[in-house]
Design an enzyme around this catalytic site. Structure first.
Site, PDB file in Angstrom:
ATOM      1  N   LYS A   1       6.496  -1.892   2.018  1.00  8.13           N
ATOM      2  CA  LYS A   1       5.287  -1.310   2.618  1.00  8.13           C
ATOM      3  C   LYS A   1       4.124  -2.286   2.437  1.00  8.13           C
ATOM      4  O   LYS A   1       3.223  -2.093   1.627  1.00  8.13           O
ATOM      5  CB  LYS A   1       4.978   0.060   2.015  1.00  8.13           C
ATOM      6  CG  LYS A   1       4.033   0.883   2.887  1.00  8.13           C
ATOM      7  CD  LYS A   1       4.109   2.347   2.552  1.00  8.13           C
ATOM      8  CE  LYS A   1       3.094   3.196   3.282  1.00  8.13           C
ATOM      9  NZ  LYS A   1       3.207   3.218   4.739  1.00  8.13           N
TER      10      LYS A   1
ATOM     11  N   ARG B   1      -7.716 -20.163  -2.368  1.00  7.71           N
ATOM     12  CA  ARG B   1      -6.740 -20.031  -1.287  1.00  7.71           C
ATOM     13  C   ARG B   1      -5.724 -21.163  -1.307  1.00  7.71           C
ATOM     14  O   ARG B   1      -6.071 -22.331  -1.136  1.00  7.71           O
ATOM     15  CB  ARG B   1      -7.444 -19.993   0.073  1.00  7.71           C
ATOM     16  CG  ARG B   1      -6.459 -19.689   1.210  1.00  7.71           C
ATOM     17  CD  ARG B   1      -7.124 -19.601   2.578  1.00  7.71           C
ATOM     18  NE  ARG B   1      -6.141 -19.252   3.591  1.00  7.71           N
ATOM     19  CZ  ARG B   1      -5.297 -20.130   4.147  1.00  7.71           C
ATOM     20  NH1 ARG B   1      -5.341 -21.391   3.806  1.00  7.71           N
ATOM     21  NH2 ARG B   1      -4.408 -19.734   5.035  1.00  7.71           N
TER      22      ARG B   1
ATOM     23  N   LEU C   1      10.915   1.189   7.282  1.00  6.22           N
ATOM     24  CA  LEU C   1      10.368   1.693   6.032  1.00  6.22           C
ATOM     25  C   LEU C   1      11.080   3.012   5.744  1.00  6.22           C
ATOM     26  O   LEU C   1      11.151   3.882   6.620  1.00  6.22           O
ATOM     27  CB  LEU C   1       8.852   1.933   6.155  1.00  6.22           C
ATOM     28  CG  LEU C   1       8.229   2.363   4.830  1.00  6.22           C
ATOM     29  CD1 LEU C   1       8.085   1.168   3.895  1.00  6.22           C
ATOM     30  CD2 LEU C   1       6.885   3.025   5.046  1.00  6.22           C
TER      31      LEU C   1
ATOM     32  N   ARG D   1       8.238   4.104  -4.538  1.00  7.01           N
ATOM     33  CA  ARG D   1       8.294   3.115  -3.450  1.00  7.01           C
ATOM     34  C   ARG D   1       7.274   1.999  -3.672  1.00  7.01           C
ATOM     35  O   ARG D   1       7.543   0.836  -3.387  1.00  7.01           O
ATOM     36  CB  ARG D   1       8.066   3.793  -2.092  1.00  7.01           C
ATOM     37  CG  ARG D   1       8.315   2.839  -0.913  1.00  7.01           C
ATOM     38  CD  ARG D   1       8.268   3.542   0.420  1.00  7.01           C
ATOM     39  NE  ARG D   1       6.952   4.122   0.672  1.00  7.01           N
ATOM     40  CZ  ARG D   1       6.676   4.921   1.694  1.00  7.01           C
ATOM     41  NH1 ARG D   1       7.627   5.243   2.560  1.00  7.01           N
ATOM     42  NH2 ARG D   1       5.470   5.410   1.858  1.00  7.01           N
TER      43      ARG D   1
ATOM     44  N   GLU E   1      11.824   2.144  14.357  1.00  7.70           N
ATOM     45  CA  GLU E   1      10.937   3.210  13.896  1.00  7.70           C
ATOM     46  C   GLU E   1       9.635   3.133  14.676  1.00  7.70           C
ATOM     47  O   GLU E   1       9.445   2.244  15.504  1.00  7.70           O
ATOM     48  CB  GLU E   1      10.659   3.063  12.388  1.00  7.70           C
ATOM     49  CG  GLU E   1       9.943   1.771  12.041  1.00  7.70           C
ATOM     50  CD  GLU E   1       9.697   1.593  10.542  1.00  7.70           C
ATOM     51  OE1 GLU E   1       9.560   2.587   9.833  1.00  7.70           O
ATOM     52  OE2 GLU E   1       9.630   0.411  10.119  1.00  7.70           O
TER      53      GLU E   1
ATOM     54  N   TYR F   1       0.828  -1.210   0.000  1.00 10.24           N
ATOM     55  CA  TYR F   1       0.000   0.000   0.000  1.00 10.24           C
ATOM     56  C   TYR F   1       0.856   1.250   0.000  1.00 10.24           C
ATOM     57  O   TYR F   1       2.071   1.194   0.228  1.00 10.24           O
ATOM     58  CB  TYR F   1      -0.967   0.000   1.192  1.00 10.24           C
ATOM     59  CG  TYR F   1      -0.336   0.323   2.531  1.00 10.24           C
ATOM     60  CD1 TYR F   1       0.482  -0.599   3.189  1.00 10.24           C
ATOM     61  CD2 TYR F   1      -0.539   1.556   3.141  1.00 10.24           C
ATOM     62  CE1 TYR F   1       1.048  -0.299   4.415  1.00 10.24           C
ATOM     63  CE2 TYR F   1       0.017   1.864   4.369  1.00 10.24           C
ATOM     64  CZ  TYR F   1       0.820   0.936   5.007  1.00 10.24           C
ATOM     65  OH  TYR F   1       1.388   1.240   6.208  1.00 10.24           O
TER      66      TYR F   1
ATOM     67  N   HIS G   1      -1.184 -21.296  -0.560  1.00 17.03           N
ATOM     68  CA  HIS G   1      -0.067 -20.410  -0.212  1.00 17.03           C
ATOM     69  C   HIS G   1       0.832 -19.992  -1.381  1.00 17.03           C
ATOM     70  O   HIS G   1       1.192 -18.821  -1.476  1.00 17.03           O
ATOM     71  CB  HIS G   1       0.767 -21.030   0.909  1.00 17.03           C
ATOM     72  CG  HIS G   1       0.086 -21.001   2.241  1.00 17.03           C
ATOM     73  ND1 HIS G   1      -1.032 -21.755   2.526  1.00 17.03           N
ATOM     74  CD2 HIS G   1       0.351 -20.297   3.365  1.00 17.03           C
ATOM     75  CE1 HIS G   1      -1.421 -21.517   3.770  1.00 17.03           C
ATOM     76  NE2 HIS G   1      -0.607 -20.636   4.304  1.00 17.03           N
TER      77      HIS G   1
HETATM   78  N1  PDD Z   1       2.717   5.027   7.466  1.00 19.15           N
HETATM   79  N2  PDD Z   1       7.309   3.658   9.067  1.00 19.15           N
HETATM   80  C1  PDD Z   1       6.160   2.953   8.996  1.00 19.15           C
HETATM   81  C2  PDD Z   1       6.121   1.594   9.622  1.00 19.15           C
HETATM   82  C3  PDD Z   1       5.040   3.482   8.332  1.00 19.15           C
HETATM   83  O1  PDD Z   1       3.905   2.777   8.262  1.00 19.15           O
HETATM   84  C4  PDD Z   1       5.128   4.775   7.761  1.00 19.15           C
HETATM   85  C5  PDD Z   1       3.973   5.401   7.024  1.00 19.15           C
HETATM   86  C6  PDD Z   1       6.344   5.472   7.870  1.00 19.15           C
HETATM   87  C7  PDD Z   1       6.536   6.846   7.274  1.00 19.15           C
HETATM   88  O2  PDD Z   1       6.540   6.789   5.860  1.00 19.15           O
HETATM   89  P1  PDD Z   1       6.071   8.038   4.971  1.00 19.15           P
HETATM   90  O3  PDD Z   1       6.866   9.198   5.436  1.00 19.15           O
HETATM   91  O4  PDD Z   1       6.371   7.644   3.588  1.00 19.15           O
HETATM   92  O5  PDD Z   1       4.584   8.232   5.262  1.00 19.15           O
HETATM   93  C8  PDD Z   1       7.412   4.876   8.514  1.00 19.15           C
HETATM   94  C9  PDD Z   1       1.539   5.459   6.728  1.00 19.15           C
HETATM   95  C10 PDD Z   1       1.321   6.924   6.786  1.00 19.15           C
HETATM   96  C11 PDD Z   1       0.336   4.656   7.215  1.00 19.15           C
HETATM   97  O6  PDD Z   1       0.520   3.466   7.430  1.00 19.15           O
HETATM   98  O7  PDD Z   1      -0.762   5.200   7.344  1.00 19.15           O
END
Ligand code: PDD
Length: 289
Positions: free
Chosen positions: A148, A100, A206, A52, A181, A33, A102
């Site tokens: 992501k 379904r 991320l 990304r 993070e 996403y 894997h």
């Molecule tokens: N989240 N780290 C994680 C685990 C994240 O899910 C996100 C973003 C970030 C920051 O990434 P960016 O600056 O590209 O938004 C770091 C989004 C906003 C969400 O899950 O809603």
């Protein structure tokens, strides 16, 4: 104005938007996403988010659901059809619909794409802000946090634990006691020596698009930046701390667990970067039209 969602080629009323029960995103979290901020009707750092997205898809060997030009068109349609001046666009791409099982489905299986857009109150990043509290928690995630993926259970549990403790965000901590993070944000500190510190991009975090924008902003402002990991102990001793994301922007931290950061007020470098990021957002959004 009623909300519209985009589901596999169709714009449909949001309350009627559905995906198949055998969508692999639903069954296996086999999907990725992106969240892009909308500012004044424009998109903030769209190119970075789409790059990304492409990378996340490639790492998981999911085909791109459409060409970039088409995707950019759908994103703009969603902003317009939902009347979003300020808010977000959310997009999710799964490996598609299949019985379904894997292993990957047949190569001909089409990836599935859904998109939503949401209006949000416009934040004035130049207005006074109260800082947030952070709760530190063990990082229990997998070793590909650079992707992501919608597989967010550890992040959700961390965020919920933070909220139940009266904190806004959780900072996940690796086995060495170093902050990776936040649950949905990147983590930053300013040391007593005035050095801006954030963990370098690797499989452990991320690589935030906001993070990348802020690295460029810091360089422009002459703020000394070091990309390295920092421990929870170091964070508690820091002069300042803050978090970044597409939806939190640059948000000062004034407490980590039971420890007040600095004098308990948002730090001056954090606020300077927050304001500069506001300029960046306005400019990037204007350029995206
Ligand atoms: N989240 N780290 C994680 C685990 C994240 O899910 C996100 C973003 C970030 C920051 O990434 P960016 O600056 O590209 O938004 C770091 C989004 C906003 C969400 O899950 O809603």
């Amino acid at each position: 104005m009623s909300r519209i969602a985009y589901v596999n080629g169709a714009y449909v009323p949001h309350r009627e938007a559905q995906v198949h029960v055998e969508d692999r995103g639903y069954q296996f979290a086999d999907a990725v996403y992106e969240v892009i901020a909308v500012r004044g009707g424009g998109l903030v750092d769209e190119a970075g988010h789409l790059a990304r997205l492409k990378r996340s898809l490639a790492e998981l060997r999911i085909r791109a659901p459409m060409r970039d030009t088409a995707l950019r068109h759908v994103i703009r349609e969603m902003v317009a059809r939902n009347g979003v001046r300020d808010g977000i666009v959310y997009m999710q791409v799964s490996r598609g619909v299949a019985r379904r099982d894997h292993p990957f489905p047949a190569a001909a299986t089409k990836p599935a794409i859904v998109m939503t857009a949401r209006r949000m109150p416009r934040f004035d990043l130049r207005a006074p802000v109260t800082g947030i509290k952070i709760l530190t928690v063990p990082d229990i995630r997998w070793q590909r946090c650079d992707i992501k993926s919608v597989s967010l259970l550890p992040n959700i549990l961390a965020k919920q634990q933070a909220r139940e403790a009266g904190a806004y965000e959780a900072w996940q901590v690796d086995a060495d006691g170093r902050v990776t993070e936040g649950a949905s944000t990147n983590a930053w500190i300013v040391t007593k020596a005035g050095e801006l510190v954030t963990r370098s991009a690797s499989n452990a975090i991320l690589n935030g698009i906001t993070r990348l924008a802020l690295i460029a902003i810091a360089a422009k402002l002459g703020v000394r930046l070091v990309e390295r990991s920092f421990t929870v102990a170091e964070a508690k001793e820091a002069r300042e701390a803050f978090i970044t994301s597409a939806t939190s922007f640059v948000l000062p931290v004034v407490q980590v667990d039971d420890r007040v950061i600095g004098n308990g007020e948002p730090g001056s470098i954090s606020l300077q970067l927050r304001e500069a990021y506001a300029d960046h957002m306005d400019e990037a959004a204007r350029r995206s039209a």
